[in-house]
Design a protein around this motif. Structure first.
Motif, PDB file in Angstrom:
ATOM      1  N   UNK A   1      -5.635  -0.101  -4.445  1.00 12.19           N
ATOM      2  CA  UNK A   1      -6.982  -0.255  -3.886  1.00 12.19           C
ATOM      3  C   UNK A   1      -7.151  -1.623  -3.233  1.00 12.19           C
ATOM      4  N   UNK A   2      -6.659  -2.660  -3.878  1.00 15.40           N
ATOM      5  CA  UNK A   2      -6.761  -4.009  -3.325  1.00 15.40           C
ATOM      6  C   UNK A   2      -6.017  -4.105  -2.008  1.00 15.40           C
ATOM      7  N   UNK A   3      -4.785  -3.598  -1.966  1.00 12.82           N
ATOM      8  CA  UNK A   3      -3.985  -3.664  -0.742  1.00 12.82           C
ATOM      9  C   UNK A   3      -4.659  -2.884   0.381  1.00 12.82           C
ATOM     10  N   UNK A   4      -5.227  -1.722   0.051  1.00 17.11           N
ATOM     11  CA  UNK A   4      -5.897  -0.908   1.059  1.00 17.11           C
ATOM     12  C   UNK A   4      -7.102  -1.597   1.662  1.00 17.11           C
TER      13      UNK A   4
ATOM     14  N   UNK B   1       0.829  -1.203   0.000  1.00 23.70           N
ATOM     15  CA  UNK B   1       0.000   0.000   0.000  1.00 23.70           C
ATOM     16  C   UNK B   1       0.864   1.253   0.000  1.00 23.70           C
ATOM     17  N   UNK B   2       1.902   1.280   0.828  1.00 23.95           N
ATOM     18  CA  UNK B   2       2.770   2.455   0.935  1.00 23.95           C
ATOM     19  C   UNK B   2       3.542   2.715  -0.357  1.00 23.95           C
ATOM     20  N   UNK B   3       4.076   1.664  -0.959  1.00 22.62           N
ATOM     21  CA  UNK B   3       4.867   1.822  -2.193  1.00 22.62           C
ATOM     22  C   UNK B   3       4.001   2.300  -3.345  1.00 22.62           C
TER      23      UNK B   3
ATOM     24  N   UNK C   1      -5.270   5.077 -12.816  1.00 23.66           N
ATOM     25  CA  UNK C   1      -5.799   3.928 -13.552  1.00 23.66           C
ATOM     26  C   UNK C   1      -4.637   2.964 -13.773  1.00 23.66           C
ATOM     27  N   UNK C   2      -4.917   1.819 -14.295  1.00 26.37           N
ATOM     28  CA  UNK C   2      -3.861   0.848 -14.538  1.00 26.37           C
ATOM     29  C   UNK C   2      -3.635  -0.084 -13.356  1.00 26.37           C
ATOM     30  N   UNK C   3      -2.632  -0.947 -13.509  1.00 28.48           N
ATOM     31  CA  UNK C   3      -2.380  -2.024 -12.550  1.00 28.48           C
ATOM     32  C   UNK C   3      -1.987  -1.503 -11.169  1.00 28.48           C
ATOM     33  N   UNK C   4      -1.147  -0.481 -11.103  1.00 28.36           N
ATOM     34  CA  UNK C   4      -0.675   0.030  -9.815  1.00 28.36           C
ATOM     35  C   UNK C   4      -1.827   0.616  -8.999  1.00 28.36           C
ATOM     36  N   UNK C   5      -2.707   1.330  -9.675  1.00 27.48           N
ATOM     37  CA  UNK C   5      -3.850   1.934  -8.983  1.00 27.48           C
ATOM     38  C   UNK C   5      -4.754   0.857  -8.377  1.00 27.48           C
TER      39      UNK C   5
END
Length: 206
Positions: A54-57, A32-34, A46-50
């Motif tokens: 959201x998933x990690x959060x 989440x932090x990274x 948008x995209x994979x990182x976004x």
């Protein structure tokens, strides 16, 4: 060395407690932090990182709900009722670990649309960053206090065995100890001789 309940929790039931209470939440929080830093610098929502962010959060927030419930019901309440806190160091370690999970739960609630509905994307991202910072602060306080020896503040734990100690004789049978001392004295006075090996008493028949 005496341990806090925090450290004891991580030490028992290896490696599962270490994975459940340290590895999984830390990995999710670090993810989440990274990803949070990446989004703050790139503004690419948008995209994979976004979606990973959201998933990690959401995952780490929901995960900490379970951890906090377990610790409160199985540690904080019974330890408090029994008066078994191992000085203020122990209290700080356990409670800051629980407090560290609260900002992450807030992030999960925000991602699920239950709080901060009026904020725009950047506003929600700032809340993310603040919550992650709070988690890191309280999480590290919990780790530092958890690894400390509560005897620093006067906690008297159960006696532990000392490696290479000189008290091993206390575990010998008293009667055996007396007999050994008596035999040793007789040998010193020349009253008994050392017995031969068992094979020495056997005669060969031809």
């Amino acid at each position: 060395m005496n341990m806090t309940h925090y450290m004891e929790l991580l030490a028992v039931n290896q490696p599962w407690n270490l994975i459940i209470f340290m590895a999984i939440p830390v990995i999710l929080a670090e993810t989440l932090a990274i990803t949070e830093l990446y989004l703050l610098f790139t503004r690419k929502f948008d995209g994979a990182v976004y979606y990973l962010n959201r998933f990690a959060g959401i995952a780490v927030g929901i995960y900490f709900i379970g951890i906090i419930y377990y610790i409160v019901t199985n540690a904080i309440i019974p330890i408090t009722k029994a008066g078994e806190w191992r000085t203020m160091i122990d209290v700080i370690a356990v409670f800051t670990y629980v407090i560290a999970g609260l900002p992450l739960i807030w992030i999960a609630l925000q991602e699920l649309g239950l709080v901060n509905k009026s904020l725009d994307q950047m506003g929600r991202l700032k809340i993310h960053a603040i919550c992650v910072a709070l988690f890191l602060v309280f999480g590290h306080i919990a780790m530092i206090a958890g690894m400390a020896d509560p005897s620093i503040l006067g906690y008297k734990g159960a006696e532990t065995h000392q490696m290479g100690g000189s008290k091993d004789y206390e575990h010998c049978d008293p009667a055996m100890h007396s007999q050994m001392m008596g035999d040793h004295q007789k040998m010193m006075n020349g009253n008994i001789s050392s017995s031969p090996m068992p094979m020495g008493n056997q005669s060969h028949k031809h």
